[in-house]
Design a protein around this motif. Structure first.
Motif, short mmCIF file in Angstrom:
data_model
loop_
_atom_site.label_atom_id
_atom_site.label_comp_id
_atom_site.label_asym_id
_atom_site.label_seq_id
_atom_site.Cartn_x
_atom_site.Cartn_y
_atom_site.Cartn_z
N ALA A 14 0.94 -1.25 0.06
CA ALA A 14 0.05 0.05 -0.04
C ALA A 14 0.87 1.24 0.01
N ALA A 15 2.02 1.35 0.80
CA ALA A 15 2.84 2.37 1.01
C ALA A 15 3.47 2.61 -0.34
N GLU A 16 3.96 1.51 -1.01
CA GLU A 16 4.77 1.57 -2.41
C GLU A 16 3.85 2.29 -3.41
N LEU A 17 2.72 1.62 -3.38
CA LEU A 17 1.72 2.22 -4.60
C LEU A 17 1.25 3.62 -4.18
N ARG A 18 1.01 4.00 -2.75
CA ARG A 18 0.81 5.56 -2.61
C ARG A 18 1.95 6.40 -2.95
N TRP A 19 3.23 5.76 -2.90
CA TRP A 19 4.28 6.64 -3.22
C TRP A 19 4.43 6.74 -4.80
N LEU A 20 3.98 5.70 -5.46
CA LEU A 20 4.30 5.66 -6.91
C LEU A 20 3.14 6.57 -7.39
N THR A 21 1.75 6.72 -6.85
CA THR A 21 1.05 7.59 -7.39
C THR A 21 1.15 9.05 -7.05
N TRP A 22 1.91 9.28 -6.01
CA TRP A 22 2.45 10.60 -5.61
C TRP A 22 3.61 11.15 -6.75
N CYS A 23 4.40 10.17 -7.04
CA CYS A 23 5.34 10.42 -8.16
C CYS A 23 4.66 10.50 -9.56
N ARG A 24 3.65 9.96 -9.69
CA ARG A 24 3.02 10.25 -10.83
C ARG A 24 2.41 11.55 -11.07
N GLY A 25 1.53 11.88 -9.83
CA GLY A 25 1.24 13.36 -9.78
C GLY A 25 2.14 14.46 -10.05
N VAL A 26 3.18 14.23 -9.33
CA VAL A 26 4.36 15.16 -9.53
C VAL A 26 4.88 15.46 -10.72
N VAL A 27 5.07 14.20 -11.51
CA VAL A 27 5.42 14.27 -13.01
C VAL A 27 4.51 15.06 -13.85
N LEU A 28 3.18 14.62 -13.61
CA LEU A 28 2.07 15.18 -14.52
C LEU A 28 2.02 16.75 -14.14
N ALA A 29 2.22 17.14 -12.71
CA ALA A 29 1.99 18.51 -12.46
C ALA A 29 3.04 19.19 -13.08
N ALA A 30 4.22 18.92 -13.30
CA ALA A 30 5.48 19.35 -13.84
C ALA A 30 5.15 19.56 -15.38
N GLY A 31 4.03 18.92 -15.80
CA GLY A 31 4.05 19.23 -17.20
C GLY A 31 4.39 18.20 -18.41
N ALA A 32 4.74 17.08 -17.89
CA ALA A 32 4.95 15.77 -18.68
C ALA A 32 3.66 15.53 -19.35
N ARG A 33 3.84 15.27 -20.90
CA ARG A 33 2.65 14.95 -21.56
C ARG A 33 3.21 13.75 -22.35
N GLN A 34 4.42 13.07 -22.09
CA GLN A 34 4.73 11.78 -22.77
C GLN A 34 4.03 10.66 -21.72
N PRO A 35 3.65 9.31 -22.28
CA PRO A 35 3.30 8.44 -21.55
C PRO A 35 4.14 8.17 -20.39
N LEU A 36 3.64 7.49 -19.35
CA LEU A 36 4.29 7.10 -18.19
C LEU A 36 4.26 5.83 -17.99
N THR A 37 5.26 5.22 -17.45
CA THR A 37 5.43 3.88 -17.09
C THR A 37 6.22 3.65 -15.84
N ILE A 38 6.26 2.37 -15.14
CA ILE A 38 6.80 1.97 -14.24
C ILE A 38 7.33 0.47 -14.40
N GLY A 39 8.81 0.50 -14.24
CA GLY A 39 9.41 -0.88 -14.40
C GLY A 39 9.12 -1.90 -13.40
N ASN A 40 8.83 -3.19 -13.82
CA ASN A 40 8.46 -4.10 -12.88
C ASN A 40 9.31 -5.47 -13.05
N TRP A 41 9.76 -6.03 -11.99
CA TRP A 41 10.53 -7.07 -12.09
C TRP A 41 9.52 -8.34 -12.64
N ALA A 42 10.19 -9.40 -12.98
CA ALA A 42 9.71 -10.66 -13.87
C ALA A 42 8.71 -11.11 -13.07
#
Length: 184
Positions: A14-42
């Motif tokens: 839950a904490a990691e997903l909250r943090w990743l959600t926060w990161c996405r929000g910061v990136v979008l608020a900074a004006g990013a227009r490109q598609p966002l992704t998160i790298g995940n292990w196998a």
């Protein structure tokens, strides 16, 4: 994410997903227009967990040919191929593209690394999965260099280019997987 990704009630998950959600929000608020992704292990579980936060599903499909590491389903060719098929099916089910943001497991032996590269990239190409290899150039980061430059773990040598900029023997085969030139 660690093994806790398999436990929907895990406070770490839950904490990691909250943090990743926060990161996405910061990136979008900074004006990013490109598609966002998160790298995940196998493992399909982290890919599923991060899907709502990703415009492009990112994963690290490594065929771990030596049979070491916790991701036992990717230690064999059959297991690796089944894993890729599961990821493609999941991406199709949510209508998002799938991208290998890290791929091609290492090897100390140059010829073995070329074999791993050809097999891995061939499997990704056959499924229409885009990729970035990890890692192209020598670095002092563990596993991105030869043993004389420092620690090397079970991924062995992941790099394609040596410290002097030369191509590892046989690694010009990487060009077989380059898209055709626009010039023809």
């Amino acid at each position: 994410m660690g093994e806790y990704v398999h436990d929907p009630g895990s406070p770490l998950r839950a904490a990691e997903l909250r943090w990743l959600t926060w990161c996405r929000g910061v990136v979008l608020a900074a004006g990013a227009r490109q598609p966002l992704t998160i790298g995940n292990w196998a493992d399909l579980a982290p890919l599923r967990a991060t899907e709502p936060l990703s415009d492009v599903l990112g994963f690290h499909p490594y065929w771990m040919w030596q049979g070491v590491g916790p991701e036992t389903h990717v230690h064999t060719r059959e297991g690796f191929e089944a894993y890729l098929d599961e990821c493609v099916a999941f991406a199709d089910s949510v209508g998002k593209p799938l991208y290998a943001s890290e791929t091609v497991w290492g090897a100390r032996d140059d010829a073995r690394h070329v074999e791993v590269m050809r097999y891995t990239l061939g499997q990704l190409r056959a499924r229409g999965i885009g990729y970035t290899v990890h890692a192209l150039h020598h670095s002092l980061v563990a596993d991105l260099h030869r043993d004389e430059h420092g620690p090397v773990g079970h991924p062995e040598h992941l790099h394609f280019l040596e410290a002097d900029g030369s191509v590892r023997p046989g690694h010009e085969a990487f060009e077989e997987f380059a898209p055709p030139s626009a010039a023809g």
